[in-house]
Scaffold this motif. Structure first.
Motif, mmCIF file in Angstrom:
data_model
loop_
_atom_site.group_PDB
_atom_site.id
_atom_site.type_symbol
_atom_site.label_atom_id
_atom_site.label_comp_id
_atom_site.label_asym_id
_atom_site.label_seq_id
_atom_site.Cartn_x
_atom_site.Cartn_y
_atom_site.Cartn_z
ATOM 1 N N ASN A 1 14.790 -3.639 -7.922
ATOM 2 C CA ASN A 1 13.339 -3.456 -7.960
ATOM 3 C C ASN A 1 12.927 -2.536 -9.107
ATOM 4 N N GLU A 2 13.626 -2.632 -10.228
ATOM 5 C CA GLU A 2 13.289 -1.835 -11.406
ATOM 6 C C GLU A 2 13.335 -2.698 -12.656
ATOM 7 N N ALA A 3 12.547 -2.307 -13.669
ATOM 8 C CA ALA A 3 12.491 -3.068 -14.906
ATOM 9 C C ALA A 3 13.511 -2.589 -15.934
ATOM 10 N N GLY A 4 13.871 -1.315 -15.922
ATOM 11 C CA GLY A 4 14.733 -0.753 -16.956
ATOM 12 C C GLY A 4 16.170 -0.571 -16.508
ATOM 13 N N ASP A 5 16.952 0.093 -17.369
ATOM 14 C CA ASP A 5 18.346 0.414 -17.086
ATOM 15 C C ASP A 5 18.454 1.886 -16.691
ATOM 16 N N LEU B 1 9.621 -3.999 -4.710
ATOM 17 C CA LEU B 1 8.787 -3.609 -5.836
ATOM 18 C C LEU B 1 9.086 -2.174 -6.258
ATOM 19 N N PRO B 2 8.895 -1.854 -7.554
ATOM 20 C CA PRO B 2 9.051 -0.466 -7.993
ATOM 21 C C PRO B 2 7.944 0.408 -7.396
ATOM 22 N N VAL B 3 8.298 1.635 -7.073
ATOM 23 C CA VAL B 3 7.316 2.608 -6.594
ATOM 24 C C VAL B 3 7.015 3.569 -7.739
ATOM 25 N N GLN B 4 5.761 3.649 -8.145
ATOM 26 C CA GLN B 4 5.384 4.490 -9.264
ATOM 27 C C GLN B 4 5.219 5.939 -8.839
ATOM 28 N N ASP B 5 5.055 6.833 -9.835
ATOM 29 C CA ASP B 5 5.026 8.269 -9.568
ATOM 30 C C ASP B 5 3.931 8.662 -8.587
ATOM 31 N N TYR B 6 2.812 7.947 -8.600
ATOM 32 C CA TYR B 6 1.705 8.305 -7.710
ATOM 33 C C TYR B 6 1.785 7.586 -6.363
ATOM 34 N N GLY B 7 2.917 6.959 -6.058
ATOM 35 C CA GLY B 7 3.153 6.434 -4.720
ATOM 36 C C GLY B 7 2.803 4.992 -4.486
ATOM 37 N N ARG B 8 2.166 4.336 -5.445
ATOM 38 C CA ARG B 8 1.812 2.927 -5.283
ATOM 39 C C ARG B 8 2.859 2.027 -5.917
ATOM 40 N N ASP C 1 2.116 -3.410 -9.978
ATOM 41 C CA ASP C 1 1.555 -4.755 -9.840
ATOM 42 C C ASP C 1 2.544 -5.822 -10.273
ATOM 43 N N ASN C 2 3.397 -5.499 -11.260
ATOM 44 C CA ASN C 2 4.406 -6.445 -11.730
ATOM 45 C C ASN C 2 5.519 -5.684 -12.436
ATOM 46 N N TYR C 3 6.647 -6.314 -12.589
ATOM 47 C CA TYR C 3 7.754 -5.757 -13.365
ATOM 48 C C TYR C 3 8.623 -6.910 -13.839
ATOM 49 N N SER C 4 9.310 -6.699 -14.943
ATOM 50 C CA SER C 4 10.115 -7.773 -15.517
ATOM 51 C C SER C 4 11.245 -7.182 -16.347
ATOM 52 N N ARG C 5 12.226 -7.991 -16.582
ATOM 53 C CA ARG C 5 13.316 -7.619 -17.481
ATOM 54 C C ARG C 5 14.006 -8.899 -17.940
ATOM 55 N N ALA C 6 14.732 -8.779 -19.040
ATOM 56 C CA ALA C 6 15.489 -9.907 -19.561
ATOM 57 C C ALA C 6 16.731 -9.375 -20.248
ATOM 58 N N GLY C 7 17.781 -10.141 -20.254
ATOM 59 C CA GLY C 7 19.011 -9.713 -20.897
ATOM 60 C C GLY C 7 19.880 -10.891 -21.262
ATOM 61 N N ALA C 8 20.790 -10.650 -22.199
ATOM 62 C CA ALA C 8 21.696 -11.690 -22.674
ATOM 63 C C ALA C 8 23.136 -11.273 -22.444
ATOM 64 N N THR C 9 23.997 -12.255 -22.251
ATOM 65 C CA THR C 9 25.435 -12.048 -22.128
ATOM 66 C C THR C 9 26.130 -12.904 -23.183
ATOM 67 N N PHE C 10 26.841 -12.270 -24.074
ATOM 68 C CA PHE C 10 27.596 -12.988 -25.091
ATOM 69 C C PHE C 10 29.022 -13.169 -24.579
ATOM 70 N N SER D 1 0.859 -1.177 0.000
ATOM 71 C CA SER D 1 0.000 0.000 0.000
ATOM 72 C C SER D 1 0.897 1.229 0.000
ATOM 73 N N PRO D 2 0.384 2.398 -0.395
ATOM 74 C CA PRO D 2 1.235 3.592 -0.511
ATOM 75 C C PRO D 2 1.940 3.995 0.775
ATOM 76 N N ASP D 3 1.363 3.656 1.926
ATOM 77 C CA ASP D 3 1.991 4.027 3.191
ATOM 78 C C ASP D 3 2.994 2.976 3.682
ATOM 79 N N ARG D 4 3.231 1.903 2.855
ATOM 80 C CA ARG D 4 4.163 0.860 3.286
ATOM 81 C C ARG D 4 5.187 0.500 2.203
#
Length: 417
Positions: free
Chosen positions: A182-186, A103-110, A113-122, A94-97
């Motif tokens: 706790n983030e999806a991007g770089d 988990l990522p915290v969005q701009d409006y404080g909540r 619901d989900n986040y994901s990422r994937a990457g490769a190493t050559f 919840s926004p107060d916890r």
């Protein structure tokens, strides 16, 4: 999900369908695992200090971590591909916890619901030298890997590791960005001084070089490392580890010394830090007794890349004991229940106390912490791969927020290859 990263994730699967017969070594040494990680994290701040008056951080989440590691193609130069894909799902928040790091915290404080990422190493291997380009999980004294939340963090860059000389492993590399736990991007990297993120400035990259040399039948290791968070700080490290059997006992020593100063454009200003730590342990059967001393010197707290941990002897998951001029002691006891015929069950209790902190507020900072950890990993049978970890911590300070912490972590790992 980034299309380029998704393509990287699917690369080994395509190779599996088209090249199995042509490149048998690539698949012979391949491995794949899927870990499900269920994580409950709670911190109560009973003595809030600072601008953030949130009294509690408490969240529950489910994570999935897929790892594929190929072997190498035949020939003088071997080539391979590793992939990592992660998914985090909110179960309770919840926004107060928010703010647990699960988990990522969005701009409006909540929390999302989900986040994901994937990457490769050559990767490419020649003799005992390995080059990796792409998604990296670097684990060095000056940039230590920190998988302490729901999903593991990663870096994007290039690294070279060489073990051509017996006993000596050297590494060097450049990291251009990071994917936080706790983030999806770089994003670009920032520094921390002690426990305080320096969000006013970011860096264009982190460079590192160094090595570890083991001798004395691998019972002794010396380490020398250099790291540079571009235009923010540069840091050196020298370390020594030794293990000495004495009758039924094994005595262990772990010593380290850091130096750090500002670098390049000095985007967070001048940095002046030196840090020394020592851990001395005695182990017999399932018992391990440890005492530690740590000293922070100079005008600033210990610097590191946010939100990483460090190998400082008295740094623990709740308090770091690495603020300006801090001196700290630790006593710790570990027990491995394999000595009682229960393999996979371990327990830890430790107490740390720090003082002499330069708070900049006109008084001496003091703090202490007590930790209890209990973990169990099923060793065989249909539930092999199931792990349970319980953690309870109590931390008190006269210059930063008091913390009462509880963690419950359930994990299950499937071996797919």
């Amino acid at each position: 999900m980034n299309n380029l990263r998704l393509a990287g994730l699917l690369t080994p699967l395509a190779l599996s369908a088209t090249a199995h017969a042509a490149e048998p070594d690539f698949f012979k040494d391949a491995s794949a695992t899927l870990q499900a990680r269920n994580y409950y994290f709670s911190r109560d701040f009973s003595g809030i200090v600072g601008a953030n008056k949130q009294s509690k951080a408490e969240e529950w989440a489910q994570g999935f971590i897929f790892n594929f590691k190929s072997g190498y193609t035949p020939g003088t130069l071997g080539f391979g591909v590793d992939t990592l894909a992660v998914l985090g799902l909110k179960l309770d928040s919840s926004p107060d916890r928010t703010g647990t790091g699960l988990l990522p915290v969005q701009d409006y404080g909540r929390a999302a619901d989900n986040y994901s990422r994937a990457g490769a190493t050559f990767k490419m291997r020649y003799s005992k030298t390995e080059l990796k380009v792409g998604e990296l999980q670097t684990n060095l004294p000056i940039l230590q890997y920190n998988d302490s939340r729901l999903l593991p963090p990663t870096y994007q860059g290039v690294s070279v590791t060489s073990a051509e000389i017996d006993g000596l492993i050297v590494q060097a590399g450049h990291l251009g960005s990071t994917s936080l736990r706790n983030e999806a991007g770089d994003e670009k990297m920032i520094a921390m001084l002690g426990h305080l993120p320096q969000r006013q400035a970011d860096s264009d990259g982190f460079d590192f070089a160094g090595g570890d040399y083991s001798f004395n039948a691998n019972r002794s290791t010396v380490s020398l490392w250099y790291g540079r968070l571009e235009d923010i700080y540069q840091q050196g490290f020298v370390g020594f580890k030794h293990s000495q059997p004495v009758g039924d006992w094994t005595l262990l020593a772990n010593l380290g010394y850091f130096t750090a100063r500002e670098q390049g454009e000095q985007r967070i200003g001048e940095v002046d830090n030196r840090a020394f730590y020592s851990l001395l342990s005695a182990k017999r059967s399932g018992h391990t007794f440890t005492v530690g001393y740590q000293g922070i010197y100079g005008d600033d707290a210990f610097p590191r890349v946010f939100p990483n941990i460090s190998p400082l002897g008295n740094e623990v998951p709740t308090y770091e004991f690495s603020y300006t001029d801090e001196r700290s002691w630790q006593v710790r006891y570990d027990y491995d229940f394999v000595a009682m015929g229960v393999p996979g069950l371990t327990a830890t209790v430790r107490y740390l106390k720090g003082d002499n902190v330069d708070t900049g507020l006109g008084f001496e900072g003091k703090e202490h912490e007590r930790d209890l950890d209990l973990s169990y990993a099923v060793q065989s049978g249909v539930l092999k791969g199931l792990g349970v970890r319980l953690r309870n911590a109590m931390a008190r300070s006269n210059y930063r927020s008091d913390i009462d912490e509880n963690r419950v972590i359930l994990s299950y790992t499937w071996t797919l290859l």
